[in-house]
Design a protein around this motif. Sequence first.
Motif, PDB file in Angstrom:
ATOM      1  N   MET A  38       5.131   5.294  -7.989  1.00  0.00           N
ATOM      2  CA  MET A  38       5.940   4.085  -7.884  1.00  0.00           C
ATOM      3  C   MET A  38       5.653   3.406  -6.544  1.00  0.00           C
ATOM      4  SD  MET A  38       9.567   5.456  -9.440  1.00  0.00           S
ATOM      5  CE  MET A  38       9.891   6.533  -8.045  1.00  0.00           C
ATOM      6  N   ASN A  39       5.072   2.209  -6.613  1.00  0.00           N
ATOM      7  CA  ASN A  39       4.747   1.434  -5.419  1.00  0.00           C
ATOM      8  C   ASN A  39       5.573   0.159  -5.386  1.00  0.00           C
ATOM      9  OD1 ASN A  39       2.733   3.346  -4.796  1.00  0.00           O
ATOM     10  ND2 ASN A  39       1.197   2.214  -5.973  1.00  0.00           N
ATOM     11  N   SER A  40       5.615  -0.463  -4.228  1.00  0.00           N
ATOM     12  CA  SER A  40       6.346  -1.725  -4.066  1.00  0.00           C
ATOM     13  C   SER A  40       7.749  -1.624  -4.645  1.00  0.00           C
ATOM     14  CB  SER A  40       5.574  -2.865  -4.737  1.00  0.00           C
ATOM     15  OG  SER A  40       4.272  -2.985  -4.206  1.00  0.00           O
ATOM     16  N   LEU A  41       8.438  -0.578  -4.286  1.00  0.00           N
ATOM     17  CA  LEU A  41       9.764  -0.332  -4.851  1.00  0.00           C
ATOM     18  C   LEU A  41      10.752  -1.408  -4.433  1.00  0.00           C
ATOM     19  CD1 LEU A  41       9.784   3.527  -4.483  1.00  0.00           C
ATOM     20  CD2 LEU A  41      10.266   2.292  -6.597  1.00  0.00           C
ATOM     21  N   LYS A  42      11.657  -1.689  -5.354  1.00  0.00           N
ATOM     22  CA  LYS A  42      12.691  -2.694  -5.157  1.00  0.00           C
ATOM     23  C   LYS A  42      14.069  -2.040  -5.278  1.00  0.00           C
ATOM     24  CE  LYS A  42       9.784  -6.127  -7.504  1.00  0.00           C
ATOM     25  NZ  LYS A  42       9.716  -7.103  -8.638  1.00  0.00           N
TER      26      LYS A  42
END
Length: 120
Positions: free
Chosen positions: A82-86
């Motif tokens: 999971m990248n660029s988590l929000k």
Amino acid sequence: QVQLVESGGGLVQAGGSLRLSCAASGSFLSINAMGWYRQAPGKQRELVARITGGGNTNYADSVKGRFTISRDNAKNTVYLQMNSLKPEDTAVYYCNAQVADRSWNYRIYWGQGTQVIVSS
């Protein structure tokens, strides 16, 4: 009996990354599809990503381009990078697997869940 054990959750800042793992153990013949679901407080559990035994994948629109599902069949393990988590990714993440028993009857198993918290 089959067990799915997840790991890798935690607290991360927005824009950060986490890698979830889910390992299957027990007595079984084969694992077909494996997937990751999540459930945020007050919301229904939703599919995040799924991978078939042949490696075909599909993703929820909300995570396309940011999350990657993969599997290691030798280790009976599925991963979720999971990248660029929000902050809206905050949820309990559950893995599941379609597992064949000794009679080649398939059944769905679920892990216990791992918490992911994304701070803004």
